[in-house]
Design a protein around this motif. Structure first.
Motif, PDB file in Angstrom:
ATOM      1  N   THR A   1       0.837  -1.208   0.000  1.00 21.16           N
ATOM      2  CA  THR A   1       0.000   0.000   0.000  1.00 21.16           C
ATOM      3  C   THR A   1       0.865   1.249   0.000  1.00 21.16           C
ATOM      4  O   THR A   1       0.525   2.251  -0.649  1.00 21.16           O
ATOM      5  CB  THR A   1      -0.951   0.024   1.214  1.00 21.16           C
ATOM      6  N   ASN A   2       1.997   1.191   0.696  1.00 25.54           N
ATOM      7  CA  ASN A   2       2.921   2.339   0.702  1.00 25.54           C
ATOM      8  C   ASN A   2       3.452   2.623  -0.691  1.00 25.54           C
ATOM      9  O   ASN A   2       3.509   3.775  -1.137  1.00 25.54           O
ATOM     10  CB  ASN A   2       4.100   2.054   1.637  1.00 25.54           C
ATOM     11  N   ASN A   3       3.850   1.566  -1.376  1.00 26.42           N
ATOM     12  CA  ASN A   3       4.400   1.729  -2.728  1.00 26.42           C
ATOM     13  C   ASN A   3       3.368   2.342  -3.676  1.00 26.42           C
ATOM     14  O   ASN A   3       3.690   3.223  -4.475  1.00 26.42           O
ATOM     15  CB  ASN A   3       4.871   0.380  -3.271  1.00 26.42           C
ATOM     16  N   ILE A   4       2.131   1.866  -3.583  1.00 27.85           N
ATOM     17  CA  ILE A   4       1.067   2.379  -4.457  1.00 27.85           C
ATOM     18  C   ILE A   4       0.761   3.839  -4.130  1.00 27.85           C
ATOM     19  O   ILE A   4       0.615   4.686  -5.019  1.00 27.85           O
ATOM     20  CB  ILE A   4      -0.203   1.524  -4.339  1.00 27.85           C
ATOM     21  N   LEU A   5       0.676   4.149  -2.834  1.00 29.27           N
ATOM     22  CA  LEU A   5       0.385   5.528  -2.418  1.00 29.27           C
ATOM     23  C   LEU A   5       1.511   6.474  -2.812  1.00 29.27           C
ATOM     24  O   LEU A   5       1.269   7.624  -3.181  1.00 29.27           O
ATOM     25  CB  LEU A   5       0.143   5.570  -0.910  1.00 29.27           C
ATOM     26  N   ASN A   6       2.755   5.997  -2.721  1.00 31.31           N
ATOM     27  CA  ASN A   6       3.897   6.841  -3.103  1.00 31.31           C
ATOM     28  C   ASN A   6       3.863   7.181  -4.589  1.00 31.31           C
ATOM     29  O   ASN A   6       4.272   8.264  -5.006  1.00 31.31           O
ATOM     30  CB  ASN A   6       5.209   6.142  -2.756  1.00 31.31           C
TER      31      ASN A   6
ATOM     32  N   GLN B   1      -7.486   6.467  -3.654  1.00 37.04           N
ATOM     33  CA  GLN B   1      -6.465   6.814  -2.665  1.00 37.04           C
ATOM     34  C   GLN B   1      -7.021   6.706  -1.246  1.00 37.04           C
ATOM     35  O   GLN B   1      -6.353   6.193  -0.339  1.00 37.04           O
ATOM     36  CB  GLN B   1      -5.945   8.237  -2.911  1.00 37.04           C
ATOM     37  N   LEU B   2      -8.242   7.192  -1.069  1.00 32.82           N
ATOM     38  CA  LEU B   2      -8.875   7.107   0.250  1.00 32.82           C
ATOM     39  C   LEU B   2      -9.058   5.654   0.670  1.00 32.82           C
ATOM     40  O   LEU B   2      -8.788   5.296   1.823  1.00 32.82           O
ATOM     41  CB  LEU B   2     -10.235   7.826   0.227  1.00 32.82           C
ATOM     42  N   ASN B   3      -9.501   4.817  -0.254  1.00 29.77           N
ATOM     43  CA  ASN B   3      -9.691   3.398   0.063  1.00 29.77           C
ATOM     44  C   ASN B   3      -8.375   2.727   0.437  1.00 29.77           C
ATOM     45  O   ASN B   3      -8.325   1.881   1.345  1.00 29.77           O
ATOM     46  CB  ASN B   3     -10.331   2.670  -1.128  1.00 29.77           C
TER      47      ASN B   3
END
Length: 413
Positions: A41-46, A58-60
């Motif tokens: 999830t960190n990689n995707i959000l970054n 992004q919220l999900n």
């Protein structure tokens, strides 16, 4: 008797440590999986951090990350409780062993004093020859022999007990060190959890300020979801109708044969028409027996939306029937159980595969490519295709026409 107590304590120590290590191992395994999911999830959000426009996806993801971090903190708490229990148990065992060691040393010292008083060969012979008869003399000779052997055993018991105490103290120190590491990890997670919660609050505020646009986007997605749901249900209804016609035809043929033979027509089969054959009935039963243990449709993924209602801000609500699982683009999408592919369709810009498992159906949405075809039999974990560029797999389970919540069927990730 004292020797038996020593052995009993050592056995209790062994089995207690074994049971503890099993539980600790399970918690460590779960924590490792959570770390893996959090990192994903960190990689995707970054990757989306540069995009100033906040999206529902992004919220999900933030919500999924918060849930994972909270679960990790709970897992760490469970580990700490286990360690606290093990530390207390080790302290009690050390005290018990130390008490036993003191008693063994006291007994051994008494034997040494006795042996020193009677250490001469002359004294031993006089002790034997002072017997009333040959039988008593023989018993006294055996007593002296056993006394020497007992001294040697006591010395070994003392060494074993000292070794056990040393081992337990060493293990106790390791437990305390492990606990310190866990407490540090817990504090770190609490800090990152707070940061994620702040980001979530900002994302909710941002989306709430765009409420009109968000509602429009969600309304379109809801229409697409409903269209897809109708297509899936129609495909399932078609399979049920085919099964019903086949069952009625088989019943008609069986009745005609019975009439020609002058026999009574066989009783009509009860239950789902999807279970009329032994193979289908067995497949349904096997599917049910694996409830809560079915593998995930992807090897690695995080649930960003569960089945049910999800509130965003104050006035926006999202309804989900299945699970939306975030994975990596191009990841293999797998059948969660053996069965037969009944449908491969493209609808509202998404490719869907439906697999029948007796009276159960599973549906897999958002495939970029498909490796199977209609009528093909598949095995558990067999690849059905690959995830699309968005890498959000939508997964559904049905019992005949009735949709099921995947959380009751899939194994813990």
């Amino acid at each position: 008797m004292k020797y038996f107590k020593s052995i009993l304590i050592l056995l209790l120590v062994f089995f207690g440590v074994h049971a503890f290590s099993q539980s600790r191992s399970e918690l460590e395994k779960r924590k490792a999986q959570l770390n893996k999911d959090i990192e994903m999830t960190n990689n995707i959000l970054n990757k989306t951090a540069k995009d100033k426009k906040v999206t529902l996806k992004q919220l999900n993801l933030l919500r999924a990350q918060i849930r994972l971090k909270e679960e990790k903190i709970n897992t760490i708490n469970s580990e700490i409780r286990l360690l606290d229990g093990q530390i207390n148990e080790n302290v009690n065992q050390v005290r018990s062993l130390q008490s036993q060691l003191a008693q063994l040393k006291s007994d051994y010292a008494a034997m040494i004093r006795f042996a020193q008083k009677n250490q001469g060969s002359y004294s031993k012979l006089m002790y034997i020859f002072a017997a009333k008869d040959f039988n008593q003399a023989y018993k006294r000779m055996k007593y002296l022999q056993q006394f020497g052997e007992y001294r040697q055993k006591q010395a070994r018991y003392i060494e074993d007990t000292q070794s056990s105490i040393k081992g337990k103290i060493s293990q106790l120190n390791r437990n305390k060190l492990d606990k310190d590491h866990l407490l540090n990890d817990q504090e770190k997670e609490k800090t990152t959890l707070g940061s994620a919660q702040d980001k979530q609050a900002k994302a909710v505020n941002s989306l709430t300020s765009q409420e009109k646009k968000l509602k429009q986007d969600l309304a379109k997605k809801q229409r697409d979801a409903q269209q897809l749901d109708r297509a899936i249900r129609q495909a399932i209804a078609k399979e049920i109708e085919i099964a019903r016609i086949k069952a009625e035809e088989e019943a008609r043929i069986a009745a005609a044969k019975a009439k020609a033979a002058g026999k009574e027509a066989p009783a009509a089969k009860t239950g789902s028409v999807l279970n009329t054959t032994p193979e289908a009935a067995k497949l349904s039963a096997d599917f049910v027996s694996n409830r809560g243990r079915l593998p995930w449709p992807v090897a690695n993924g995080v649930v960003t939306q569960f089945a049910g209602r999800q509130k965003i801000g104050v006035n926006v609500v999202v309804d989900n029937t299945g699970w939306i699982i975030k994975t990596n683009p191009g990841s293999s999408v797998r059948s969660v159980f053996e069965g037969q592919v009944t449908t491969v369709i493209d609808i509202v810009g998404s490719t869907v595969v439906i697999v029948k498992h007796g009276e159960f159906f599973t549906a897999y949405k958002n495939l970029a490519s498909v490796n199977v075809s209609k009528g093909q039999k598949v095995s558990t974990k067999q690849s059905l295709g690959t995830a699309d560029g968005q890498a959000e797999i939508e997964f559904h389970i049905y019992k005949s026409r009735e949709e099921q919540d995947p959380k009751y069927w899939l194994a813990p990730n």
